[in-house]
Write an enzyme that holds these catalytic residues in place. Structure first.
Site, PDB file in Angstrom:
ATOM      1  CG  HIS A 118      35.094  24.188 121.580  1.00  0.00           C
ATOM      2  ND1 HIS A 118      36.319  24.116 120.606  1.00  0.00           N
ATOM      3  CD2 HIS A 118      34.878  23.356 122.378  1.00  0.00           C
ATOM      4  CE1 HIS A 118      36.759  23.152 121.014  1.00  0.00           C
ATOM      5  NE2 HIS A 118      36.073  22.801 121.657  1.00  0.00           N
ATOM      6  CB  CYS A 126      26.817  39.451 133.178  1.00  0.00           C
ATOM      7  SG  CYS A 126      27.882  39.816 134.800  1.00  0.00           S
ATOM      8  CB  CYS A 145      27.165  43.031 133.600  1.00  0.00           C
ATOM      9  SG  CYS A 145      25.251  42.336 134.111  1.00  0.00           S
ATOM     10  CB  CYS A 148      24.999  42.439 138.725  1.00  0.00           C
ATOM     11  SG  CYS A 148      26.545  41.684 137.575  1.00  0.00           S
ATOM     12  N   GLY A 185      38.276  19.411 108.529  1.00  0.00           N
ATOM     13  CA  GLY A 185      39.605  20.325 109.038  1.00  0.00           C
ATOM     14  C   GLY A 185      39.883  20.656 110.738  1.00  0.00           C
TER      15      GLY A 185
HETATM   16  C1  BV8 Z   1      37.788  20.696 129.629  1.00  0.00           C
HETATM   17  C2  BV8 Z   1      38.223  28.882 122.357  1.00  0.00           C
HETATM   18  C3  BV8 Z   1      37.292  19.921 131.500  1.00  0.00           C
HETATM   19  C4  BV8 Z   1      37.061  29.805 121.859  1.00  0.00           C
HETATM   20  C5  BV8 Z   1      39.872  26.633 122.142  1.00  0.00           C
HETATM   21  C6  BV8 Z   1      46.182  17.521 128.123  1.00  0.00           C
HETATM   22  C7  BV8 Z   1      46.272  16.574 127.228  1.00  0.00           C
HETATM   23  C8  BV8 Z   1      44.733  16.234 126.899  1.00  0.00           C
HETATM   24  C9  BV8 Z   1      43.892  17.975 127.225  1.00  0.00           C
HETATM   25  C10 BV8 Z   1      44.646  18.365 128.005  1.00  0.00           C
HETATM   26  C11 BV8 Z   1      45.062  17.940 128.179  1.00  0.00           C
HETATM   27  N1  BV8 Z   1      45.324  19.047 129.227  1.00  0.00           N
HETATM   28  C12 BV8 Z   1      44.359  20.144 128.918  1.00  0.00           C
HETATM   29  C13 BV8 Z   1      44.102  19.743 128.179  1.00  0.00           C
HETATM   30  C14 BV8 Z   1      42.621  20.061 128.286  1.00  0.00           C
HETATM   31  C15 BV8 Z   1      41.848  20.229 127.003  1.00  0.00           C
HETATM   32  C16 BV8 Z   1      42.636  20.926 125.739  1.00  0.00           C
HETATM   33  O1  BV8 Z   1      42.331  19.733 125.076  1.00  0.00           O
HETATM   34  N2  BV8 Z   1      43.912  20.660 125.491  1.00  0.00           N
HETATM   35  C17 BV8 Z   1      44.886  20.430 124.611  1.00  0.00           C
HETATM   36  C18 BV8 Z   1      45.327  21.522 123.983  1.00  0.00           C
HETATM   37  C19 BV8 Z   1      46.008  19.397 124.625  1.00  0.00           C
HETATM   38  N3  BV8 Z   1      40.905  21.056 126.518  1.00  0.00           N
HETATM   39  C20 BV8 Z   1      39.877  22.152 127.624  1.00  0.00           C
HETATM   40  O2  BV8 Z   1      40.340  22.579 128.439  1.00  0.00           O
HETATM   41  C21 BV8 Z   1      38.415  21.942 127.072  1.00  0.00           C
HETATM   42  N4  BV8 Z   1      37.934  21.716 128.458  1.00  0.00           N
HETATM   43  O3  BV8 Z   1      39.080  20.262 129.217  1.00  0.00           O
HETATM   44  O4  BV8 Z   1      37.356  21.065 130.182  1.00  0.00           O
HETATM   45  C22 BV8 Z   1      37.046  20.476 133.223  1.00  0.00           C
HETATM   46  C23 BV8 Z   1      36.917  19.249 133.370  1.00  0.00           C
HETATM   47  C24 BV8 Z   1      36.943  19.719 135.060  1.00  0.00           C
HETATM   48  C25 BV8 Z   1      35.883  21.072 135.198  1.00  0.00           C
HETATM   49  C26 BV8 Z   1      36.199  21.672 134.605  1.00  0.00           C
HETATM   50  C27 BV8 Z   1      36.498  21.341 133.147  1.00  0.00           C
HETATM   51  C28 BV8 Z   1      37.801  22.959 126.748  1.00  0.00           C
HETATM   52  C29 BV8 Z   1      38.776  23.080 124.985  1.00  0.00           C
HETATM   53  C30 BV8 Z   1      37.963  23.902 124.271  1.00  0.00           C
HETATM   54  C31 BV8 Z   1      38.759  25.354 123.982  1.00  0.00           C
HETATM   55  N5  BV8 Z   1      38.580  26.433 123.442  1.00  0.00           N
HETATM   56  N6  BV8 Z   1      38.452  28.211 121.487  1.00  0.00           N
HETATM   57  C32 BV8 Z   1      38.142  30.335 120.624  1.00  0.00           C
HETATM   58  O5  BV8 Z   1      38.621  31.234 120.838  1.00  0.00           O
HETATM   59  O6  BV8 Z   1      37.811  30.190 119.278  1.00  0.00           O
HETATM   60  S1  BV8 Z   1      40.372  25.612 121.512  1.00  0.00           S
HETATM   61  C33 BV8 Z   1      40.799  26.288 120.056  1.00  0.00           C
HETATM   62  O7  BV8 Z   1      40.784  25.292 119.204  1.00  0.00           O
HETATM   63  C34 BV8 Z   1      39.346  26.086 119.033  1.00  0.00           C
HETATM   64  O8  BV8 Z   1      38.132  26.247 119.800  1.00  0.00           O
HETATM   65  C35 BV8 Z   1      39.397  25.264 117.574  1.00  0.00           C
HETATM   66  O9  BV8 Z   1      38.173  24.762 117.145  1.00  0.00           O
HETATM   67  C36 BV8 Z   1      39.827  24.167 118.527  1.00  0.00           C
HETATM   68  C37 BV8 Z   1      41.238  23.068 117.633  1.00  0.00           C
HETATM   69  O10 BV8 Z   1      41.288  23.800 116.502  1.00  0.00           O
HETATM   70  P1  BV8 Z   1      40.760  23.385 115.568  1.00  0.00           P
HETATM   71  O11 BV8 Z   1      39.858  23.792 114.945  1.00  0.00           O
HETATM   72  O12 BV8 Z   1      41.356  21.496 114.883  1.00  0.00           O
HETATM   73  O13 BV8 Z   1      42.012  23.754 114.547  1.00  0.00           O
HETATM   74  P2  BV8 Z   1      43.872  23.887 114.413  1.00  0.00           P
HETATM   75  O14 BV8 Z   1      44.667  25.165 113.893  1.00  0.00           O
HETATM   76  O15 BV8 Z   1      44.243  22.896 115.151  1.00  0.00           O
HETATM   77  O16 BV8 Z   1      43.718  22.817 113.213  1.00  0.00           O
HETATM   78  C38 BV8 Z   1      43.332  23.482 111.571  1.00  0.00           C
HETATM   79  C39 BV8 Z   1      43.287  22.056 110.786  1.00  0.00           C
HETATM   80  O17 BV8 Z   1      42.162  22.371 109.921  1.00  0.00           O
HETATM   81  C40 BV8 Z   1      44.788  21.310 109.866  1.00  0.00           C
HETATM   82  O18 BV8 Z   1      44.465  19.326 110.996  1.00  0.00           O
HETATM   83  C41 BV8 Z   1      45.171  22.346 109.086  1.00  0.00           C
HETATM   84  O19 BV8 Z   1      45.855  21.296 108.327  1.00  0.00           O
HETATM   85  C42 BV8 Z   1      43.178  21.928 108.454  1.00  0.00           C
HETATM   86  N7  BV8 Z   1      43.227  22.987 107.140  1.00  0.00           N
HETATM   87  C43 BV8 Z   1      43.647  23.562 107.292  1.00  0.00           C
HETATM   88  N8  BV8 Z   1      42.949  24.183 106.294  1.00  0.00           N
HETATM   89  C44 BV8 Z   1      42.141  23.672 105.671  1.00  0.00           C
HETATM   90  C45 BV8 Z   1      41.784  22.799 106.713  1.00  0.00           C
HETATM   91  N9  BV8 Z   1      41.499  21.447 106.115  1.00  0.00           N
HETATM   92  C46 BV8 Z   1      40.502  21.588 105.576  1.00  0.00           C
HETATM   93  N10 BV8 Z   1      40.479  22.400 104.798  1.00  0.00           N
HETATM   94  C47 BV8 Z   1      41.276  23.435 104.603  1.00  0.00           C
HETATM   95  N11 BV8 Z   1      41.562  24.650 103.541  1.00  0.00           N
HETATM   96 ZN    ZN Z   2      26.349  40.345 135.509  1.00  0.00          ZN
END
Ligand code: BV8
Ligand code: ZN
Length: 249
Positions: A118, A126, A145, A148, A185
Site C-alpha cells: 500500500h 506529484c 509540484c 508543473c 496483525g
Molecule cells: C483495488 C491507504 C482495484 C494507505 C489503504 C468489495 C469486496 C472486495 C473488495 C472491494 C470491494 N469494494 C472495493 C473493494 C476493493 C478495495 C477493498 O478491499 N475494500 C475493502 C474495504 C472491502 N480495495 C481497493 O480499493 C484496493 N485497490 O482494489 O483496486 C482496481 C482495479 C482496476 C483498476 C484500478 C483499481 C486498494 C486497497 C488499499 C487501500 N489503502 N490504506 C493508508 O492511508 O494507510 S487500506 C488500509 O487497510 C490500510 O492500508 C491497512 O493496511 C489496510 C488493511 O487494514 P489492516 O492493516 O488489516 O488494519 P485493521 O485496522 O483493519 O486491522 C488491524 C488488525 O490488527 C486487527 O485484526 C486487530 O485485531 C489486530 N491487532 C490489533 N493490535 C494488535 C493486532 N495484531 C497483533 N498485535 C497487536 N498488538
Molecule cells: Zn508535477
C-alpha cells in the site's frame, strides 16, 4: 505464550516462509490501527480520506489527515514484533515480508526487501506529472509540484487504486511457493492484499494467524497464535532457534 511443538517444528523445518503484516504489527509502537474500536476508520470515512475522489474533492482535508499521521510516524519506533520479523528473515533460505503498512517501521527494524503493497507515507509525488516530491511539506498550505505546479499527494495506495506491480508479483510468488505463511496483525478485509493468505493455503502452505482477535481469515488458518505481535513473535523466534539447536546436538 506457549506455542505447540508441532507448530514450532513445522516452522523450523520450513525452507520458505512468507509473512503478511497489517496495522496491528505497529499498534505496540503507538500507531493507531484502522478497524479496532479506537481505529482510524471508526472516526473517519476512508472514502473521503484514502481515495482519489476524496483528494480531488478536498485536498486540504486529506492532507490534514496524512500530515497528522506522518507527524506520528516521525516519532514512533519499531517494537519487539518488528525486530523479531527482522531476525526471522535470517532463519530461512527464502523469506518474504509483505506489508500493508505505510509507516516504514519494518525497514527501520532492519527487515530488508520489504514489499509495501500500500505504498508508504515517507514518499510523496506529484498528482499530475507523477514526479517524486522531495521538498519540505508546508504545514499550512497545499504542497505544489515545483516542475508543473500540480498538487502533491502521499505515495500511499488509495481505495480504487492499483497496487504496485513489483510488490504484487513478489507477494504472489511468495504465496504460491512458501511452506509456511503468516498473517500478522491484519483484519484480512482489504483486497487484493487479503487474497495472499488464501492463495498460500490453496497452494499447500501451512497458514498461521498471529492476532489477539479472530478475523475473516481465522476459519481458514491451520493455527492461530492468539496474542499481540510484540509478545508472540519474539517467543516464536526463540522457540525456532531452540528447536534447531536441539536438533543439531
Ligand atoms: C483495488 C491507504 C482495484 C494507505 C489503504 C468489495 C469486496 C472486495 C473488495 C472491494 C470491494 N469494494 C472495493 C473493494 C476493493 C478495495 C477493498 O478491499 N475494500 C475493502 C474495504 C472491502 N480495495 C481497493 O480499493 C484496493 N485497490 O482494489 O483496486 C482496481 C482495479 C482496476 C483498476 C484500478 C483499481 C486498494 C486497497 C488499499 C487501500 N489503502 N490504506 C493508508 O492511508 O494507510 S487500506 C488500509 O487497510 C490500510 O492500508 C491497512 O493496511 C489496510 C488493511 O487494514 P489492516 O492493516 O488489516 O488494519 P485493521 O485496522 O483493519 O486491522 C488491524 C488488525 O490488527 C486487527 O485484526 C486487530 O485485531 C489486530 N491487532 C490489533 N493490535 C494488535 C493486532 N495484531 C497483533 N498485535 C497487536 N498488538
Ligand atoms: Zn508535477
Amino acid at each position: 505464550m506457549e506455542i505447540s511443538n508441532d507448530i514450532i517444528e513445522r516452522i523450523a523445518l520450513a525452507k520458505s516462509v512468507a509473512v503478511l503484516t497489517g496495522a496491528g504489527v505497529s499498534a505496540e509502537s503507538g500507531v493507531k490501527t484502522f478497524r479496532d474500536p479506537d481505529g482510524l476508520w471508526t472516526k473517519m470515512n476512508p472514502q473521503e480520506l484514502a481515495s482519489v475522489d476524496g483528494f480531488m474533492n478536498n485536498p486540504e482535508l486529506v492532507w490534514s489527515f496524512y500530515r497528522e499521521r506522518a507527524h506520528i510516524i516521525d516519532k514512533v519506533k519499531p517494537n519487539a514484533g518488528h525486530y523479531a520479523l527482522a531476525n526471522m528473515e535470517k532463519l530461512f533460505p527464502r523469506f518474504e515480508l509483505i506489508t500493508q503498512n505505510v509507516d516504514g517501521l519494518h525497514a527501520a527494524a532492519g527487515s530488508t526487501n520489504v514489499r509495501e503493497l500500500h505504498g508508504n507515507l515517507i514518499d510523496n509525488r506529484c498528482f499530475d506529472c507523477e514526479r517524486p516530491f522531495k521538498g519540505e511539506l508546508p504545514e499550512d498550505e497545499l504542497p505544489r509540484c515545483p516542475e508543473c505546479g500540480g498538487g502533491i499527494r502521499p505515495s500511499v495506495v488509495w481505495f480504487g487504486e492499483l497496487l504496485p506491480a513489483d510488490a504484487m508479483q513478489a507477494a504472489e510468488f511468495a504465496a504460491l511457493n512458501c511452506g509456511v505463511f503468516f498473517s500478522v496483525g491484519t483484519s484480512a478485509e482489504v483486497y487484493p492484499a487479503a487474497n495472499f493468505p488464501f492463495l498460500a493455503k490453496r497452494s499447500g502452505a501451512y497458514l498461521i494467524e498471529v492476532n489477539p482477535n479472530e478475523t475473516a481469515l481465522t476459519p481458514f488458518a491451520d493455527a492461530a497464535l492468539r496474542g499481540t505481535s510484540a509478545k508472540v513473535l519474539p517467543v516464536l523466534v526463540e522457540n525456532i532457534e531452540e528447536f534447531r539447536n536441539k536438533s543439531e546436538r
